[in-house]
Design a protein around this motif. Sequence first.
Motif, mmCIF file in Angstrom:
data_model
loop_
_atom_site.group_PDB
_atom_site.id
_atom_site.type_symbol
_atom_site.label_atom_id
_atom_site.label_comp_id
_atom_site.label_asym_id
_atom_site.label_seq_id
_atom_site.Cartn_x
_atom_site.Cartn_y
_atom_site.Cartn_z
ATOM 1 N N LEU A 186 -7.688 23.366 20.867
ATOM 2 C CA LEU A 186 -7.601 24.582 20.042
ATOM 3 C C LEU A 186 -7.238 24.585 18.823
ATOM 4 O O LEU A 186 -7.999 25.467 17.890
ATOM 5 N N ALA A 187 -6.770 23.372 18.686
ATOM 6 C CA ALA A 187 -6.467 22.616 17.385
ATOM 7 C C ALA A 187 -8.036 22.774 16.822
ATOM 8 O O ALA A 187 -8.253 22.324 15.413
ATOM 9 N N ASP A 188 -9.054 22.383 17.854
ATOM 10 C CA ASP A 188 -10.177 21.921 17.400
ATOM 11 C C ASP A 188 -11.139 22.677 17.126
ATOM 12 O O ASP A 188 -11.943 22.893 15.837
ATOM 13 N N THR A 189 -10.813 23.698 17.891
ATOM 14 C CA THR A 189 -11.798 25.169 17.348
ATOM 15 C C THR A 189 -11.015 26.407 16.146
ATOM 16 O O THR A 189 -11.998 27.573 16.009
ATOM 17 N N ILE A 190 -10.066 26.343 16.103
ATOM 18 C CA ILE A 190 -9.353 27.526 15.123
ATOM 19 C C ILE A 190 -9.222 27.092 13.733
ATOM 20 O O ILE A 190 -8.161 26.169 13.856
ATOM 21 N N ILE A 191 -9.081 27.683 12.903
ATOM 22 C CA ILE A 191 -9.063 27.752 11.757
ATOM 23 C C ILE A 191 -7.834 28.643 11.886
ATOM 24 O O ILE A 191 -8.333 29.771 11.415
ATOM 25 N N ASP A 192 -6.500 28.328 10.899
ATOM 26 C CA ASP A 192 -5.350 29.088 10.849
ATOM 27 C C ASP A 192 -5.381 29.289 10.031
ATOM 28 O O ASP A 192 -6.141 29.279 8.501
ATOM 29 N N ALA A 193 -5.211 31.219 10.134
ATOM 30 C CA ALA A 193 -4.803 32.087 9.333
ATOM 31 C C ALA A 193 -3.466 31.500 8.012
ATOM 32 O O ALA A 193 -2.974 32.710 7.693
ATOM 33 N N ASN A 194 -3.153 29.877 7.218
ATOM 34 C CA ASN A 194 -2.349 30.099 6.774
ATOM 35 C C ASN A 194 -3.013 30.893 5.291
ATOM 36 O O ASN A 194 -4.380 31.459 4.961
ATOM 37 N N GLU A 195 -2.405 31.147 4.163
ATOM 38 C CA GLU A 195 -2.698 30.855 3.038
ATOM 39 C C GLU A 195 -3.837 30.805 2.490
ATOM 40 O O GLU A 195 -4.758 31.402 1.646
ATOM 41 N N MET A 196 -3.828 29.076 2.309
ATOM 42 C CA MET A 196 -4.984 28.837 1.442
ATOM 43 C C MET A 196 -6.506 29.538 2.562
ATOM 44 O O MET A 196 -7.504 29.494 1.482
ATOM 45 N N ALA A 197 -6.217 28.815 4.161
ATOM 46 C CA ALA A 197 -7.517 29.525 4.398
ATOM 47 C C ALA A 197 -8.189 30.900 3.949
ATOM 48 O O ALA A 197 -9.049 31.259 3.872
ATOM 49 N N VAL A 198 -6.621 31.289 4.519
ATOM 50 C CA VAL A 198 -7.090 33.105 3.730
ATOM 51 C C VAL A 198 -7.987 33.753 2.729
ATOM 52 O O VAL A 198 -9.296 34.297 2.551
ATOM 53 N N ALA A 199 -7.764 32.582 1.149
ATOM 54 C CA ALA A 199 -7.434 32.912 -0.100
ATOM 55 C C ALA A 199 -9.155 31.916 0.032
ATOM 56 O O ALA A 199 -10.285 32.977 -0.498
ATOM 57 N N ALA A 200 -9.380 31.211 0.655
ATOM 58 C CA ALA A 200 -11.154 30.415 1.209
ATOM 59 C C ALA A 200 -11.756 31.010 2.027
ATOM 60 O O ALA A 200 -12.833 30.763 1.807
ATOM 61 N N GLY A 201 -11.652 32.008 2.538
ATOM 62 C CA GLY A 201 -12.588 33.135 3.599
ATOM 63 C C GLY A 201 -12.681 32.664 4.427
ATOM 64 O O GLY A 201 -14.200 33.001 5.426
ATOM 65 N N VAL A 202 -11.829 31.340 5.236
ATOM 66 C CA VAL A 202 -13.002 30.594 6.534
ATOM 67 C C VAL A 202 -11.728 30.797 7.632
ATOM 68 O O VAL A 202 -12.154 30.090 8.411
ATOM 69 N N ALA A 203 -10.548 31.367 7.568
ATOM 70 C CA ALA A 203 -9.531 31.386 8.560
ATOM 71 C C ALA A 203 -10.410 32.368 9.277
ATOM 72 O O ALA A 203 -10.924 33.288 9.416
ATOM 73 N N THR A 204 -10.309 31.812 10.533
ATOM 74 C CA THR A 204 -10.830 32.369 11.877
ATOM 75 C C THR A 204 -9.779 32.714 13.149
ATOM 76 O O THR A 204 -10.435 33.324 14.004
ATOM 77 N N GLY A 205 -8.524 32.874 13.138
ATOM 78 C CA GLY A 205 -7.148 32.814 13.965
ATOM 79 C C GLY A 205 -6.064 32.494 12.914
ATOM 80 O O GLY A 205 -5.603 32.046 12.316
ATOM 81 N N ILE A 206 -5.044 31.964 14.227
ATOM 82 C CA ILE A 206 -3.877 31.950 13.976
ATOM 83 C C ILE A 206 -3.499 30.613 15.275
ATOM 84 O O ILE A 206 -3.558 30.850 16.320
#
Length: 493
Positions: free
Chosen positions: A409-429
């Motif tokens: 789960l840690a390896d496959t999901i990019i957390d929607a933290n502030e930086m990831a959302v701003a960079a447009g790469v988040a995929t989950g929580i």
Amino acid sequence: MSGYEMRPLNVLSVASEIYPIIKTGGLADVAGALPRALASQNVRMMALIPGYPAAMRSVESAEVVHRYDGLYGGTARILSAKAGGLELFVLDAPHLYDRPGSPYVTPEGWDWPDNAQRFAALSEVAAMIGLGGLPEFQPDVVHAHDWQAGLAPAYLHYAGGRRPGTVLTVHNIAFQGGFPAYLLSYLNLPAGSFTIDGVEYYGQIGFLKAGLHFADRITTVSPTYAVEIQTPEGGMGLDGLLRTRSGIVSGILNGIDETVWDPATDPHLAARFDRAGLEARSVNKAALQERLGLSPDPDALVFGVVSRLSEQKGLDLLLGELPSLLADGAQLALLGAGDRGLEAAFRASMSVYPGQVGCFFGYDEALAHQIQGGSDALLVPSRFEPCGLTQLCAMRYGTIPLVARVGGLADTIIDANEMAVAAGVATGIQFSPVTPAAFGGAVARAKTLWRDRDSWKRLQRNGMGTDVGWTQPAKRYAELYRTCAASASSATS
């Protein structure tokens, strides 16, 4: 470039279940998808499976390629067959496999008392094939999956002489296959094998331990889980052995079969859709709400669960946080089976929260697809998770995974933290640690994101654009097999 890099490779996969023939969990999905994915890598994989009733019903154009007058108490045959688009060897041993219930337990839920014999037989047959017992298929590598095939590397080792390379994949180290020591000779293991450098494990015969000790290469189903199982917390007693063999331990992420899990062609959905047509998901949401008795509210945030009901999967955390999760009109659509106490609690919650909680207890492949296609977020609060497949399916279907930061789960999901959302790469929580407070905080974050529909859609599209298939994992397995085959050849030449 060596010969093993140039020529086609034969691999025998040994698994106790395989999709679409027989499935209780993710092992079956992997065992069924990997042979197809490897074809593009010049690897021919034959799968050896037990002849359960479902397998015998599924086989097409079966040919008897070997017979046993006596195999653990009865006659048996090896069938070469095709089923579900797969090339198979089926171990037709009715006295071992022709029975009701799941592959491992009785209809009442108890382990079959002869499981040691049932899966030793599978491993022994695998070793026989590996040693050239079937002229029509000579494996370069025998790939054993989990404890049910764990003795295959041991039988090959004790046979001596030239043998194929061996790989053992750990799908879940919690299941280890320990059986009484008195069975040693009955399982055709030499007396000298019952040592710490053999099959002995805390006074028992350890099927998984034997495989971990004798395999040429050890894999598990995510890089993070490969690290976790080498720790006292994650290794469940086998961490010491794994640390001594850390040089041959690796993690290869699972994929999903993108022909089975494709929202654009899925026959189980009320409306098919793709990344550019997310609005069609509203039709699936309405259909899911109707099927599970949820209120027909298009604006409700629907949390989905497709899971075995167990403490490992963190479903007790979900129960504890249910009041806050359902606040603001959110809903829960659950498909699962397992712990009877958890089943009873979720069943009771349907009465406490009518129209907000809908559950189906059991296995229903169509409903699994409908939850992925119709819910808004998928909950995976596992305490440990070797890889996980449901979060991969969720991303493919535009459902936002809410997961614990463990294993795959840690390896496959990019957390929607502030930086990831701003960079447009988040995929989950993601959340960590796996506690009620952290899980509750993740649910609150999901609700905040849900209110910002543009951000929610960006997460959906990011997930749907993620490569969750088998192309990259298949390349890594093929490379591993070729290295393993070359090493085995050098060691015995």
